[in-house]
Write an enzyme that holds these catalytic residues in place. Sequence first.
Site, PDB file in Angstrom:
ATOM      1  N   VAL A 152       0.838  -1.201   0.000  1.00  0.00           N
ATOM      2  CA  VAL A 152       0.000   0.000   0.000  1.00  0.00           C
ATOM      3  C   VAL A 152       0.874   1.252   0.000  1.00  0.00           C
ATOM      4  O   VAL A 152       0.653   2.188  -0.773  1.00  0.00           O
ATOM      5  CB  VAL A 152      -0.950   0.006   1.213  1.00  0.00           C
ATOM      6  CG1 VAL A 152      -1.855   1.241   1.178  1.00  0.00           C
ATOM      7  CG2 VAL A 152      -1.804  -1.255   1.240  1.00  0.00           C
ATOM      8  N   TYR A 153       1.882   1.270   0.855  1.00  0.00           N
ATOM      9  CA  TYR A 153       2.793   2.401   0.919  1.00  0.00           C
ATOM     10  C   TYR A 153       3.520   2.578  -0.407  1.00  0.00           C
ATOM     11  O   TYR A 153       3.604   3.689  -0.948  1.00  0.00           O
ATOM     12  CB  TYR A 153       3.799   2.181   2.040  1.00  0.00           C
ATOM     13  CG  TYR A 153       4.813   3.292   2.182  1.00  0.00           C
ATOM     14  CD1 TYR A 153       4.468   4.511   2.761  1.00  0.00           C
ATOM     15  CD2 TYR A 153       6.126   3.126   1.735  1.00  0.00           C
ATOM     16  CE1 TYR A 153       5.392   5.530   2.886  1.00  0.00           C
ATOM     17  CE2 TYR A 153       7.062   4.143   1.860  1.00  0.00           C
ATOM     18  CZ  TYR A 153       6.688   5.341   2.431  1.00  0.00           C
ATOM     19  OH  TYR A 153       7.611   6.341   2.549  1.00  0.00           O
ATOM     20  N   SER A 154       4.039   1.496  -0.940  1.00  0.00           N
ATOM     21  CA  SER A 154       4.766   1.566  -2.206  1.00  0.00           C
ATOM     22  C   SER A 154       3.865   2.109  -3.318  1.00  0.00           C
ATOM     23  O   SER A 154       4.275   2.967  -4.107  1.00  0.00           O
ATOM     24  CB  SER A 154       5.301   0.178  -2.573  1.00  0.00           C
ATOM     25  OG  SER A 154       6.189   0.240  -3.667  1.00  0.00           O
TER      26      SER A 154
END
Length: 242
Positions: A152-154
């Site tokens: 999700v962060y990536s």
Amino acid sequence: MTKSMEGKIAAITGAASGIGLATTRALLDAGAKVVMVDYNKSALDKLTAELGPNAVAQVTNLLDAASCSAMVPEILAKVSHIDILHCNAGSYIGGDLIETDTDTIDRMLNLNVNAVMKNVRDVLPHMQARGTGDIIVTASVAGHLPIQWEPVYSASKWAMTCFVQTMRRQLNKQGIRVGQVSPGPVISALLADWPEENLRKAKENGALIEPEEVADAVMYMLTRKRTVTIRDMIVLPTNFDI
């Protein structure tokens, strides 16, 4: 040759800690005035008292639509103009996707993606009218590589890489520079959500950098001649194995 920041006014989101605070200190040392944007009023009050009159507090909750929309007008009520907008505030989710609840996903995407787009959109008329400005986004090396332990962060940082580069091309003939700084793992509160084993290995291997080292990169970007844009600066710990 670098140029002085004397007379420049910057606004930095997420300025009460980490990269935002380190960049605030660097800009103040270079002679700029800095509007420190954060949701933590008590931290801002303490820091602005410590840092002096060129540090200006701006309490904004970027996850609140009304507060986010009011940010740029409220800043311009406190200072004469904005030369630099550093969209730095963000959050982190690590681990397998199935381990993350959907409310947390919404919160992170709203902060890492939507708030940045809104802040940039809101400052643009001011910078376009002045015919000059710098917009810098704190992205991540995760916006250049598919990091499997932080999908999700990536994905949020890949979105920012696309946004920054498209906006750079929209604005590069209007006197407005747009770029991003993409650090590897930085010693900050965000790493609290890293998988414990990954964090332990990074600490043992010296594969972390300090916020001040990212601030150095931001200062390099800001102090180039106006004919030069640093589109993206990736800043990694030497021992970071990725």
